[in-house]
Design a protein around this motif. Sequence first.
Motif, PDB file in Angstrom:
ATOM      1  N   TRP A 114      39.311 -20.050 -51.461  1.00 26.51           N
ATOM      2  CA  TRP A 114      38.793 -19.202 -50.355  1.00 26.51           C
ATOM      3  C   TRP A 114      39.667 -18.772 -49.977  1.00 26.51           C
ATOM      4  O   TRP A 114      39.677 -17.696 -49.547  1.00 26.51           O
ATOM      5  N   PHE A 115      41.342 -19.174 -49.573  1.00 28.26           N
ATOM      6  CA  PHE A 115      41.879 -19.246 -48.499  1.00 28.26           C
ATOM      7  C   PHE A 115      42.995 -18.193 -49.054  1.00 28.26           C
ATOM      8  O   PHE A 115      43.333 -16.859 -48.494  1.00 28.26           O
ATOM      9  N   LYS A 116      43.040 -17.827 -50.898  1.00 28.95           N
ATOM     10  CA  LYS A 116      44.563 -17.014 -52.062  1.00 28.95           C
ATOM     11  C   LYS A 116      43.194 -15.449 -51.576  1.00 28.95           C
ATOM     12  O   LYS A 116      44.170 -14.388 -51.119  1.00 28.95           O
ATOM     13  N   ALA A 117      41.734 -15.541 -51.411  1.00 29.01           N
ATOM     14  CA  ALA A 117      40.884 -14.678 -51.578  1.00 29.01           C
ATOM     15  C   ALA A 117      41.551 -13.829 -49.852  1.00 29.01           C
ATOM     16  O   ALA A 117      41.271 -12.746 -49.694  1.00 29.01           O
ATOM     17  N   VAL A 118      40.814 -14.663 -49.143  1.00 29.65           N
ATOM     18  CA  VAL A 118      41.135 -14.356 -47.507  1.00 29.65           C
ATOM     19  C   VAL A 118      42.479 -13.646 -47.417  1.00 29.65           C
ATOM     20  O   VAL A 118      42.073 -12.408 -46.712  1.00 29.65           O
ATOM     21  N   ASP A 119      43.186 -14.397 -47.718  1.00 27.56           N
ATOM     22  CA  ASP A 119      44.962 -13.968 -46.927  1.00 27.56           C
ATOM     23  C   ASP A 119      44.741 -12.593 -47.851  1.00 27.56           C
ATOM     24  O   ASP A 119      45.781 -12.078 -47.753  1.00 27.56           O
ATOM     25  N   SER A 120      44.411 -11.816 -48.773  1.00 23.88           N
ATOM     26  CA  SER A 120      44.615 -10.878 -49.115  1.00 23.88           C
ATOM     27  C   SER A 120      43.699  -9.598 -48.770  1.00 23.88           C
ATOM     28  O   SER A 120      44.332  -8.456 -49.063  1.00 23.88           O
ATOM     29  N   LEU A 121      42.479 -10.080 -47.955  1.00 19.82           N
ATOM     30  CA  LEU A 121      42.000  -9.199 -47.222  1.00 19.82           C
ATOM     31  C   LEU A 121      42.700  -8.551 -46.059  1.00 19.82           C
ATOM     32  O   LEU A 121      43.769  -8.655 -45.495  1.00 19.82           O
ATOM     33  N   PRO A 122      42.398  -6.891 -45.388  1.00 16.90           N
ATOM     34  CA  PRO A 122      42.718  -7.012 -44.493  1.00 16.90           C
ATOM     35  C   PRO A 122      42.917  -7.625 -43.433  1.00 16.90           C
ATOM     36  O   PRO A 122      42.064  -8.957 -43.027  1.00 16.90           O
ATOM     37  N   ALA A 123      43.936  -7.238 -42.196  1.00 16.73           N
ATOM     38  CA  ALA A 123      44.087  -8.499 -41.161  1.00 16.73           C
ATOM     39  C   ALA A 123      42.832  -8.687 -40.181  1.00 16.73           C
ATOM     40  O   ALA A 123      42.765  -9.911 -40.114  1.00 16.73           O
ATOM     41  N   VAL A 124      42.332  -8.039 -39.633  1.00 17.17           N
ATOM     42  CA  VAL A 124      40.770  -8.313 -38.677  1.00 17.17           C
ATOM     43  C   VAL A 124      40.128  -8.929 -39.753  1.00 17.17           C
ATOM     44  O   VAL A 124      39.327  -9.883 -39.340  1.00 17.17           O
ATOM     45  N   GLN A 125      39.751  -8.577 -40.928  1.00 19.53           N
ATOM     46  CA  GLN A 125      38.657  -9.840 -41.766  1.00 19.53           C
ATOM     47  C   GLN A 125      39.781 -11.290 -42.146  1.00 19.53           C
ATOM     48  O   GLN A 125      38.320 -12.386 -41.707  1.00 19.53           O
ATOM     49  N   ARG A 126      40.713 -11.369 -42.237  1.00 23.66           N
ATOM     50  CA  ARG A 126      41.484 -12.468 -42.877  1.00 23.66           C
ATOM     51  C   ARG A 126      41.405 -13.110 -41.101  1.00 23.66           C
ATOM     52  O   ARG A 126      41.003 -14.364 -41.542  1.00 23.66           O
ATOM     53  N   ASP A 127      41.656 -12.359 -40.199  1.00 20.03           N
ATOM     54  CA  ASP A 127      42.053 -13.677 -39.058  1.00 20.03           C
ATOM     55  C   ASP A 127      40.571 -13.863 -38.730  1.00 20.03           C
ATOM     56  O   ASP A 127      39.903 -14.541 -38.345  1.00 20.03           O
ATOM     57  N   TYR A 128      39.353 -13.169 -38.983  1.00 20.06           N
ATOM     58  CA  TYR A 128      37.699 -13.887 -38.615  1.00 20.06           C
ATOM     59  C   TYR A 128      37.130 -14.712 -39.526  1.00 20.06           C
ATOM     60  O   TYR A 128      36.958 -16.048 -38.418  1.00 20.06           O
ATOM     61  N   LEU A 129      37.529 -14.621 -40.627  1.00 17.29           N
ATOM     62  CA  LEU A 129      37.368 -15.443 -41.531  1.00 17.29           C
ATOM     63  C   LEU A 129      38.165 -16.879 -41.463  1.00 17.29           C
ATOM     64  O   LEU A 129      37.128 -18.002 -41.300  1.00 17.29           O
ATOM     65  N   ARG A 130      38.921 -16.827 -41.216  1.00 14.29           N
ATOM     66  CA  ARG A 130      40.093 -18.324 -40.873  1.00 14.29           C
ATOM     67  C   ARG A 130      39.668 -18.651 -39.221  1.00 14.29           C
ATOM     68  O   ARG A 130      39.131 -20.054 -39.401  1.00 14.29           O
ATOM     69  N   LEU A 131      39.364 -18.133 -38.566  1.00 17.63           N
ATOM     70  CA  LEU A 131      38.850 -18.171 -37.101  1.00 17.63           C
ATOM     71  C   LEU A 131      37.589 -18.925 -37.545  1.00 17.63           C
ATOM     72  O   LEU A 131      37.014 -20.062 -36.128  1.00 17.63           O
ATOM     73  N   ILE A 132      36.252 -18.623 -38.268  1.00 19.12           N
ATOM     74  CA  ILE A 132      35.562 -19.021 -38.559  1.00 19.12           C
ATOM     75  C   ILE A 132      35.428 -20.860 -38.815  1.00 19.12           C
ATOM     76  O   ILE A 132      34.808 -21.738 -38.458  1.00 19.12           O
ATOM     77  N   LEU A 133      36.382 -20.821 -39.591  1.00 15.17           N
ATOM     78  CA  LEU A 133      36.584 -22.258 -40.465  1.00 15.17           C
ATOM     79  C   LEU A 133      37.080 -23.126 -39.758  1.00 15.17           C
ATOM     80  O   LEU A 133      37.075 -24.089 -39.756  1.00 15.17           O
ATOM     81  N   LEU A 134      37.547 -22.480 -38.976  1.00 15.46           N
ATOM     82  CA  LEU A 134      38.857 -23.679 -37.972  1.00 15.46           C
ATOM     83  C   LEU A 134      37.984 -23.685 -36.690  1.00 15.46           C
ATOM     84  O   LEU A 134      38.513 -24.373 -36.296  1.00 15.46           O
ATOM     85  N   THR A 135      37.141 -23.080 -35.921  1.00 16.40           N
ATOM     86  CA  THR A 135      36.344 -23.647 -34.661  1.00 16.40           C
ATOM     87  C   THR A 135      35.407 -23.812 -34.817  1.00 16.40           C
ATOM     88  O   THR A 135      35.061 -24.363 -34.336  1.00 16.40           O
ATOM     89  N   GLY A 136      34.468 -23.804 -36.594  1.00 10.39           N
ATOM     90  CA  GLY A 136      33.126 -24.043 -36.130  1.00 10.39           C
ATOM     91  C   GLY A 136      32.459 -23.187 -35.587  1.00 10.39           C
ATOM     92  O   GLY A 136      31.170 -23.199 -35.941  1.00 10.39           O
ATOM     93  N   LEU A 137      33.003 -21.883 -34.907  1.00 11.46           N
ATOM     94  CA  LEU A 137      32.035 -20.505 -34.247  1.00 11.46           C
ATOM     95  C   LEU A 137      30.551 -20.591 -34.841  1.00 11.46           C
ATOM     96  O   LEU A 137      31.256 -20.011 -36.319  1.00 11.46           O
ATOM     97  N   ARG A 138      29.409 -19.841 -34.715  1.00 11.20           N
ATOM     98  CA  ARG A 138      28.224 -19.127 -35.655  1.00 11.20           C
ATOM     99  C   ARG A 138      29.622 -17.433 -35.409  1.00 11.20           C
ATOM    100  O   ARG A 138      30.013 -17.099 -35.237  1.00 11.20           O
ATOM    101  N   LYS A 139      28.291 -16.883 -36.906  1.00  9.75           N
ATOM    102  CA  LYS A 139      29.362 -15.697 -36.605  1.00  9.75           C
ATOM    103  C   LYS A 139      29.046 -14.892 -35.965  1.00  9.75           C
ATOM    104  O   LYS A 139      30.046 -13.939 -36.034  1.00  9.75           O
ATOM    105  N   ASN A 140      28.178 -15.245 -34.908  1.00 12.01           N
ATOM    106  CA  ASN A 140      27.825 -13.579 -33.654  1.00 12.01           C
ATOM    107  C   ASN A 140      28.818 -14.373 -32.316  1.00 12.01           C
ATOM    108  O   ASN A 140      29.269 -13.080 -31.829  1.00 12.01           O
ATOM    109  N   GLU A 141      29.139 -15.738 -32.625  1.00 12.74           N
ATOM    110  CA  GLU A 141      29.888 -15.911 -31.908  1.00 12.74           C
ATOM    111  C   GLU A 141      31.410 -16.056 -31.563  1.00 12.74           C
ATOM    112  O   GLU A 141      32.211 -15.468 -30.797  1.00 12.74           O
ATOM    113  N   GLY A 142      31.853 -15.825 -32.638  1.00 16.48           N
ATOM    114  CA  GLY A 142      33.630 -15.542 -33.051  1.00 16.48           C
ATOM    115  C   GLY A 142      32.962 -14.125 -33.719  1.00 16.48           C
ATOM    116  O   GLY A 142      34.459 -13.186 -32.620  1.00 16.48           O
ATOM    117  N   GLY A 143      32.058 -12.993 -33.987  1.00 20.24           N
ATOM    118  CA  GLY A 143      31.693 -11.566 -33.276  1.00 20.24           C
ATOM    119  C   GLY A 143      32.231 -11.133 -32.529  1.00 20.24           C
ATOM    120  O   GLY A 143      32.651  -9.892 -31.876  1.00 20.24           O
TER     121      GLY A 143
END
Length: 288
Positions: free
Chosen positions: A126-155
């Motif tokens: 998962w990390f290998k794929a996510v780290d290949s994404l553009p910066a905005v998408q990569r940072d969003y997915l990492r932040l959601i995983l590391l904080t447990g925020l719901r999708k709208n809360e993070g967005g």
Amino acid sequence: MAPAQAQLPTLREALAEYAKAKKVKASSLARYESVLRTHFADWFDKPVLALKDSAFGNHCHKFAQSKGAALVDLGRGIVGSILKYVGAVHGLDIRSPFVKLGAAGLMPDRPQPRARKLNESGLPEWFKAVDSLPAVQRDYLRLILLTGLRKNEGGDIKRKDVDLAGGVLVIPETKGNKPHSLPITEPVREILERRCDGLEVDARLFDGLSADHVTEMAKRAGAPAFTLHDLRKLLASVGARLGIGDAILRRILGHAPKRGDVLHRHYVSLCEADIADPLTQLQITLTM
């Protein structure tokens, strides 16, 4: 004696009253309106007293027998909540037909939680794929995983919600209609600093990102199948495996204790500093 029917609100108006009184979010209100307009259209603009008629009870029976479990559960909840509200505010005694149907065993089973698709064993891929994404998408997915925020809360995070100096991230609007806050730990500080750089106070950190599309981007890049809610569940599961207590996990995830849990509802109060070390331990484990 019940008030004159002409003085009573329609089902549409009662929903609006209920939403205002309970501070229902605009997105939730739109969803409730859509359900009532689509599946209870014949009663939507009638006075709520019409919900006492046998015709409404028959309609609820057909609805419960012909629709999916999740939709029936949502419809049951909306109708029941509105009837409780008009009972308290307008003095009407209207029992929800769904209560009667349930007592007679004529309601479908409650919908089951969706099984989690992503497990810890899939995180390296998962990390290998996510780290290949553009910066905005990569940072969003990492932040959601590391904080447990719901999708709208993070967005919906704005620059003004991130206090880098004080080390606190605030989520003003949540599913529970109460603000939520998290410590800015070292594993997420780099993400937040990068996203906040140069932004105006009211600008969103992930402006233009589609939370519903980002998972597909990751899967096309090679990530195993997952949902954004999987990331929240994964953080909770890893926390439990590490022996992090329920109270701290609830505080991290922004979950309220059960109504009967007097100790944690009325006595235990945890601030950002109380959860900083357990959250950091969790985040380090997830990224190992």
